[in-house]
Design a protein around this motif. Structure first.
Motif, PDB file in Angstrom:
ATOM      1  N   ASP A 241     -39.093 113.331  13.370  1.00  0.00           N
ATOM      2  CA  ASP A 241     -39.101 113.541  12.058  1.00  0.00           C
ATOM      3  C   ASP A 241     -37.917 113.906  11.353  1.00  0.00           C
ATOM      4  O   ASP A 241     -36.430 114.546  11.328  1.00  0.00           O
ATOM      5  CB  ASP A 241     -39.870 115.394  12.844  1.00  0.00           C
ATOM      6  CG  ASP A 241     -40.413 115.830  10.661  1.00  0.00           C
ATOM      7  OD1 ASP A 241     -40.060 115.581   9.520  1.00  0.00           O
ATOM      8  OD2 ASP A 241     -40.543 117.239  10.669  1.00  0.00           O
TER       9      ASP A 241
ATOM     10  N   THR B 163     -38.419 119.362   9.765  1.00  0.00           N
ATOM     11  CA  THR B 163     -39.517 120.542  10.052  1.00  0.00           C
ATOM     12  C   THR B 163     -40.191 120.528  11.560  1.00  0.00           C
ATOM     13  O   THR B 163     -40.566 121.552  11.882  1.00  0.00           O
ATOM     14  CB  THR B 163     -40.555 120.504   8.852  1.00  0.00           C
ATOM     15  OG1 THR B 163     -40.716 119.184   8.659  1.00  0.00           O
ATOM     16  CG2 THR B 163     -39.581 120.483   7.451  1.00  0.00           C
ATOM     17  N   LYS B 164     -40.299 119.531  11.855  1.00  0.00           N
ATOM     18  CA  LYS B 164     -40.973 119.621  13.104  1.00  0.00           C
ATOM     19  C   LYS B 164     -40.869 119.717  14.202  1.00  0.00           C
ATOM     20  O   LYS B 164     -39.086 119.107  14.610  1.00  0.00           O
ATOM     21  CB  LYS B 164     -42.009 118.163  13.364  1.00  0.00           C
ATOM     22  CG  LYS B 164     -43.137 117.788  12.862  1.00  0.00           C
ATOM     23  CD  LYS B 164     -44.719 118.831  13.617  1.00  0.00           C
ATOM     24  CE  LYS B 164     -45.529 118.408  12.515  1.00  0.00           C
ATOM     25  NZ  LYS B 164     -45.647 118.548  11.254  1.00  0.00           N
ATOM     26  N   ASP B 165     -40.717 120.686  15.436  1.00  0.00           N
ATOM     27  CA  ASP B 165     -39.691 120.006  17.230  1.00  0.00           C
ATOM     28  C   ASP B 165     -39.853 119.036  17.500  1.00  0.00           C
ATOM     29  O   ASP B 165     -40.193 118.185  17.675  1.00  0.00           O
ATOM     30  CB  ASP B 165     -40.573 121.682  17.725  1.00  0.00           C
ATOM     31  CG  ASP B 165     -39.836 121.993  18.545  1.00  0.00           C
ATOM     32  OD1 ASP B 165     -39.072 121.016  19.373  1.00  0.00           O
ATOM     33  OD2 ASP B 165     -40.251 123.081  18.979  1.00  0.00           O
TER      34      ASP B 165
ATOM     35  N   LEU C  29     -42.053 116.397  20.208  1.00  0.00           N
ATOM     36  CA  LEU C  29     -42.365 114.952  19.420  1.00  0.00           C
ATOM     37  C   LEU C  29     -42.325 113.960  20.344  1.00  0.00           C
ATOM     38  O   LEU C  29     -42.279 113.490  20.604  1.00  0.00           O
ATOM     39  CB  LEU C  29     -41.308 115.018  17.925  1.00  0.00           C
ATOM     40  CG  LEU C  29     -41.858 115.569  16.955  1.00  0.00           C
ATOM     41  CD1 LEU C  29     -41.362 115.024  15.410  1.00  0.00           C
ATOM     42  CD2 LEU C  29     -43.299 114.650  16.234  1.00  0.00           C
TER      43      LEU C  29
END
Ligand code: BGC
Length: 757
Positions: free
Chosen positions: A379, A383-385, A389
């Motif tokens: 990402d 903002t996403k771990d 992912l």
């Protein structure tokens, strides 16, 4: 003529008003004399026409149009015909939009891979940049639109680009940083040139008489006008005297007032103002005379055709860096796309070249009917771990035969206005590639980047397809290349080093307080890595295809020439592979026994050819004086030493297939005026000097031999030792060591100096 007549009718104020803009993008109109305001616009990888509020950083609105691949990408096509086609297409669009001048191309050299604006520049090699820029300018100007190549010159970093001082020696300046501009001026005759913001050796380029007049106009014959980069105008009188014509953008008329004041105070000759006004008007009147007045506005059909050109350019520019037989992808394989860039590709750089795209294709949509599955993988906004992912991607990989990872530099990494910190991809992308490479599945990496990147995972993946910044058709072009509907044919126009600290400018970039000393001299890019015999990640000129090409039968039409002659080198190239494809045949030259430091080899010719399987063609290159020359500071010009030269032809700088030799006899002598401290070898390098001093030295060597002055146990090597020692001594040493009197040395010098120019 027309401009001279108009100038004679102008008041000083009217003339002064023409030397700076009427607003951000237009020249000043003079209604009384029927002179309109002419519009100029950024390009060069599309048209950034602003109709609302203006800016020079690409943040504010511009018209919707097609974004073409950026210059770093196009350079990898090594295709002058395509560059010209792009120039023509942009020229047409300028006419549809009533633009008189296009601000581009950018042809600064890539001194460091982290220059934030490298995506707008062609290459680390001046010959390649010069050829591509010339083709582009010819294309634009064939439509009656002026081109404005930029940024003249030594503007090779973004850090303090508006104030920094580039410290460059004369040889390096001409051989590396000016050659592309010189080729362009001589081959394509650009109507304008944009001077850079920065200083060169202590003088701002906008006030630099050496650059704007002595070199650009007097030496090269430039007959267009010089415009400042936006906001690079300084003291008006100094600028005009140096050869600057137009200051942009227009604003509160400070420049106009200052010009009037300088003329009235007797500090600036009005004749120089007239000259500058004439040069500007001549170009815009040329535009009036040559551009069609009735070009219809852009429409769906023109946009479609432009998009198709963008796709052709992207497909011809992509570089297949590595391929362990996994590409092209087979139709029956289960493919997993991983990475945000498969959905929202990075396809252009940020800053003044930023285009407001009509439509950008992405690889996921373009591959919709090929049964591809997708996971996000990383990402870019963080903002996403990223661990989650990555885990998702590893799990999804279980059901795939081949994983295609779309990686690259996020927009925040490279832009006009600042430099990159390093050449790494974001850490989470490197980790993602590493994790997926450990799944045991075939892994292909597709890259989107405006400059060289490090690839710590290179040995673990099966293929790397570098799309660079491929413009609006990026997704479609990528998919066609992956599945073999298009065959990659790009070659790297810049070396990809293993790590940033390998780069020759590393210790002097961006320089103390933004004042870089170009201490690496002529050794930029492959010139340095080769000289130092340093391993690189991928060499200059490297790029694979799905075809296979063989080279044979190299020949040369003369084995000895003077530097006033040309020589032809030919070679057969066969497509021995299974795919129709294109090859970039590259020619490099090196001097066999140079007396000054010279690179191992330098690009002096390239040709892109297209062959069907089993087909062959003979490629011929013509070499001339400049193919063999270096810039000699004693002569203040390019100079060809008499010597043997190797001419190498191959598929990349590191893949030379065949070499031929030629002897070139120089016809120009280095300046004489020898003194008693001139080294003997410098006098012998001069043809007249050699005629007179040569026999004297031969006698000295013979006498030494007869008198047993050489170590006999060393044989010929002993003689050579003495010869070397003698030749590098000042000529006065002939007296100091008793071989002749001081008077005789002086007489000899007088005799030589009287016949040497
Ligand atoms: C850039 C130029 C550009 C100009 C106008 C400057 O900041 O350096 O390349 O043409 O702005 O936008």
């Amino acid at each position: 003529m027309k401009s001279a007549e108009l100038i004679s009718k102008m008041t000083l104020q009217e003339k002064a008003s023409l030397l700076s803009g009427g607003d951000f993008w237009h020249t000043q109109a003079i209604d009384r004399l029927g002179i309109k305001g002419y519009m100029m616009c950024d390009g060069p990888n599309g048209l950034r026409k602003q109709e609302g509020s203006p800016d020079h950083l690409g943040k504010k609105e511009s018209i919707k149009t097609v974004c073409y691949p950026s210059a770093n990408t196009l350079a990898s096509s090594f295709d002058v015909d395509l560059e010209k086609k792009l120039g023509q297409s942009l020229g047409d669009e300028c006419n549809r939009e009533h633009i008189s001048m296009l601000l581009g191309p950018g042809l600064n050299m890539k001194r460091s891979p982290v220059c934030g604006r490298n995506f707008e520049y062609f290459s680390e090699d001046p010959y390649l940049a010069g050829k591509l820029a010339s083709a582009f300018v010819e294309g634009v100007q064939s439509k009656g639109v002026a081109a404005c190549p930029k940024h003249f010159a030594t503007n090779n970093q973004e850090y303090r680009r508006m104030s920094g001082n580039s410290i460059v020696d004369e040889r390096t300046l001409h051989e590396i940083y000016l050659t592309a501009f010189e080729m362009l001026v001589k081959e394509a005759g650009p109507k304008s040139i944009m001077c850079a913001y920065n200083q060169l050796n202590g003088t701002y380029l906008s006030e630099n008489k050496y650059m704007l007049t002595d070199v650009l106009r007097d030496k090269w014959g430039f007959d267009g006008f010089v415009v400042t980069d936006w906001g690079a105008g300084k003291g008006p009188a100094k600028g005009v005297e140096a050869g600057l014509d137009l200051v942009m953008p227009g604003g509160p008329k400070d420049h106009e007032k200052a010009i009037i004041a300088a003329v009235e105070a007797g500090e600036l000759d009005e004749a120089l103002v007239d000259k500058a006004v004439g040069r500007i008007l001549d170009v815009f009147f040329w535009n009036d005379d040559n551009a069609p007045k009735d070009a219809a506005p852009s429409n769906e059909a023109t946009s479609k055709a432009d998009y198709e050109l963008a796709r052709e350019l992207a497909e011809n520019s992509a570089v297949l860096l590595k391929n362990n037989r996994v590409l092209p992808l087979k139709k029956d394989k289960k493919i997993l796309f991983v990475g945000e860039f498969a959905k929202t590709p990075r396809y252009q750089g940020s800053g003044s070249s930023h285009i407001n795209s009509i439509c950008v294709s992405n690889a996921l949509d373009a591959a919709a009917d090929r049964g591809v599955s997708y996971v996000r993988g990383y990402d870019t906004s963080n903002t996403k771990d990223s661990y989650i992912l990555r885990e998702e991607a590893v799990q999804a990989a279980e059901n795939a035969d081949v994983i295609v990872i779309f990686a690259g530099l996020p927009a925040s990494y490279e832009s006009e206005g600042f430099d990159r910190d390093d050449i790494n991809l974001p850490r989470e992308q490197d980790k993602l590639i590493d994790d997926l490479a450990h799944t045991g599945k075939k892994v292909v990496v597709v890259l989107h980047n405006g400059g060289a990147v490090a690839m710590p995972w290179i040995d673990k993946v099966d293929a790397v397809l570098d799309m660079m910044l491929a413009g609006d058709a990026v997704g479609e072009a990528t998919v066609r290349l992956l599945w073999g509907e298009a065959n990659p044919s790009g070659k790297l126009a810049e070396t990809y080093p293993i790590k940033l600290s390998d780069n020759p400018s590393f210790l002097n970039f961006p320089g103390e307080h933004g004042n870089p000393v170009y201490a690496e001299g002529i050794y930029i890019g492959y010139r340095y890595y080769e000289k130092k015999r340093m391993p690189v990640l991928f060499p200059f000129g490297h790029g694979l295809t799905y075809s296979e090409f063989e080279y044979s039968n190299i020949s040369i039409d003369k084995d000895s020439i003077t530097d006033q002659d040309t020589v032809n080198v030919s070679i057969d190239v066969w497509n021995v592979g299974r795919y129709a494809g294109k090859e970039v045949v590259q020619l490099y030259v090196s001097e066999n026994a140079p007396r000054v430091s010279r690179p191992h080899k330098e690009l002096k010719g390239f040709k892109k050819i297209e062959l069907n399987p089993g087909e062959s063609t003979r490629v011929t290159f013509t070499l001339d004086k400049r193919s063999f020359a270096y810039y000699d500071e004693r002569l203040h010009d390019f100079y060809v030493p008499s010597d043997d030269y190797s001419i190498m032809v191959g598929a990349s700088s590191a893949d030379i297939r065949h070499t031929v030799q030629v002897h070139v006899e120089g016809t120009v002598d280095l300046p004489g005026n020898f003194i008693t401290f001139t080294p003997i070898e410098d006098i012998l390098e001069n043809r007249k000097g050699k005629e007179i001093l040569g026999p004297v030295i031969d006698k000295v060597l013979a006498a030494n031999d007869q008198e047993g002055g050489n170590d006999e146990s060393l044989g010929e090597a002993g003689k050579k030792m003495f010869e070397k020692m003698i030749k590098e001594m000042p000529v006065l040493s002939l007296a100091s060591f008793g071989m002749m009197s001081v008077d005789d040395v002086q007489k000899l010098l007088d005799q030589i100096n009287s016949v040497v120019e």
